[in-house]
Motif scaffolding. Structure first.
Motif, short mmCIF file in Angstrom:
data_model
loop_
_atom_site.label_atom_id
_atom_site.label_comp_id
_atom_site.label_asym_id
_atom_site.label_seq_id
_atom_site.Cartn_x
_atom_site.Cartn_y
_atom_site.Cartn_z
N GLN A 135 0.84 -1.20 0.00
CA GLN A 135 0.00 0.00 0.00
C GLN A 135 0.88 1.26 0.00
OE1 GLN A 135 -2.58 -1.23 3.16
NE2 GLN A 135 -4.07 -2.11 1.75
N ALA A 136 1.96 1.23 0.78
CA ALA A 136 2.89 2.37 0.82
C ALA A 136 3.58 2.53 -0.53
CB ALA A 136 3.92 2.16 1.93
N GLN A 159 1.12 3.96 -3.20
CA GLN A 159 0.85 5.37 -2.92
C GLN A 159 2.03 6.25 -3.34
OE1 GLN A 159 0.14 6.22 1.24
NE2 GLN A 159 -1.70 7.39 0.73
N GLU A 188 2.48 6.24 -7.26
CA GLU A 188 1.49 7.09 -7.94
C GLU A 188 1.81 8.56 -7.72
OE1 GLU A 188 -2.34 4.06 -8.24
OE2 GLU A 188 -2.44 5.65 -6.73
N ALA A 189 2.21 8.89 -6.49
CA ALA A 189 2.52 10.29 -6.18
C ALA A 189 3.71 10.79 -7.00
CB ALA A 189 2.80 10.45 -4.69
N ARG A 211 -0.40 3.88 -12.10
CA ARG A 211 -0.45 2.72 -11.20
C ARG A 211 0.75 1.81 -11.50
NH1 ARG A 211 -5.50 -1.51 -11.27
NH2 ARG A 211 -6.72 0.36 -10.88
N ASP A 248 -13.79 1.92 -5.23
CA ASP A 248 -13.35 3.18 -5.84
C ASP A 248 -13.76 3.28 -7.31
OD1 ASP A 248 -11.74 1.24 -6.92
OD2 ASP A 248 -9.83 2.19 -6.41
#
Ligand code: PHB
Length: 392
Positions: free
Chosen positions: A286-287, A290, A293-294, A300, A370
């Protein structure tokens, strides 16, 4: 100060300035990253590079006071170019490590150069079983097609699929996938009723899908390389195979996270097996997703990104183990047996084969809360080795 002493002192100072600047120049550790940044496999280059850069951003790009520098070269997905670029990186840029390799023919073209130059060659993307045997300097952080195909072949046989057709891209990894699928599916009681191979260049799936439909299988097993999944999925939808009751099963290369969300409802329900899903529910992943993507405008990460990320991990930890020494043999030795927690799950480098050992997951495409499409994992097989080399 006597004249001669003065002269010697000047020489000594000059020498130390000279040696000093020489040492400075040697201070960067260079990793030559050879990738298809243009052409039909450009998404692989983009994902691998972004993964490698994210690793260095998160974990620091220095080892023993020396900076790790990535020298990225576009081979356009052409083996002749890979070979020339690998030579240039070794001879002119004096890289310490070769890495990347987006397609099997490109990795095979570079292997003799790694052997001759005694440079570690970290294969972050290409996935034919044989690659690691083409040079003792190769370490792989991607996967092999036989490694990820076994799971879906077994699942199919155990889940009511009696007859299957296979459709793969006609080059080494596709042949690996088709062969493994047939072996495992047949051993578990299934029957392969058609085996189809589609050209790598400008593939037109339509005539092959027609032949697959004509064989009336319960399911169609598919492998296409990363970047080609959407073209395949559109043609699968247009030919109406799903309406004819033919289920789509695949390796995760088809439901590639880079493209999956754009595939639409036709992808929902596709079952695949693979070593990485962006939906893998670990905190590490998950980290990773994130941060990736940032750092990349919302892109993705797919399995190629994680191959680049883990490849940089192997390189950096090996350098830490050697105290920053870049001797090729020492670095390869340092990578053998290395084990760590990747965004994909636990992984290790098999010390015998220099290939990656990893969990392979069964996944089903679902639309998440989502509104986006994800490969949702529902079963896992831990510590899977490349079965072809394990059987030797
Ligand atoms: C390969 O050429 O080895 C290859 C490329 C892309 C994939 C899998 C294998 O998704």
């Amino acid at each position: 100060m006597k004249r001669r002493t003065w002269h010697a002192a000047v020489v000594a100072v000059g020498l130390s300035v000279f040696l000093g600047s020489g040492a400075m120049a040697e201070e960067t550790i260079k990793v030559g990253l050879i990738l298809p940044m243009t052409g039909p496999s450009a998404s692989t280059g983009r994902q691998v590079e972004a993964g490698a850069r994210l690793y260095l951003d998160q974990h620091g790009d220095t080892v023993g006071g020396r900076k790790i520098e990535l020298v990225v070269r576009d081979d356009t997905g052409t083996a002749d170019v890979t070979k020339r670029v690998a030579q240039e990186l070794v001879v002119r840029d004096k890289v310490d490590v070769l890495a990347g390799f987006g397609l099997t023919p490109l990795a095979l073209a570079a292997a003799p150069i790694a052997t001759q130059a005694k440079k570690p060659m970290v294969v972050m993307a290409a996935a034919t079983s044989i690659i690691t045997e083409s040079s003792p300097f190769i370490v792989r952080t991607s996967f092999t097609l036989p490694q990820v195909t076994t799971g879906i072949a077994q699942w199919a046989a155990e889940n009511g699929i009696k007859k299957a057709a296979s459709l793969v891209t006609d080059y080494a990894p596709g042949i690996d996938a088709a062969k493994t699928f047939k072996e495992v599916f047949t051993k578990n009681g299934g029957e392969v009723v058609a085996e189809l191979a589609v050209p790598l260049k400008n593939p037109d799936f339509a005539p092959f899908l027609q032949r697959a439909a004509d064989a009336r299988p319960d399911a169609l097993f598919v492998f296409v390389p990363s970047g080609f999944g959407s073209v395949f999925m559109n043609q699968f939808k247009e030919r109406g195979l799903a309406q004819a009751g033919i289920r789509l099963i695949a390796t995760g290369d088809v439901t590639d996270d880079d493209l999956l969300n754009g595939m639409g409802d036709a992808a929902i329900g596709v079952v695949s097996s693979h070593h990485y899903s962006a939906a893998h529910p670990s905190p590490e992943n998950q980290a990773f997703v994130q941060a990736f993507e940032a750092a990349n405008g919302g892109m993705r990460p797919n399995f190629m990104a994680v191959g680049g990320y883990d490849g940089m991990h192997a390189i950096k930890v090996a350098l830490e183990k050697t105290g920053g020494a870049t001797d090729g043999k020492a670095l390869v030795e340092a990578m053998k047996g290395m084990a760590w927690e990747s965004p994909r799950g636990p992984v290790a480098i098999d010390p015998e084969t220099r290939d990656i050992v990893q969990t392979v997951y069964l996944r089903r495409v679902e639309r998440g809360a989502d509104g986006k499409l994800w490969n949702v994992e529902f079963a896992s097989m831990p510590a899977v080795k490349d079965p072809v080399k394990a059987a030797k």
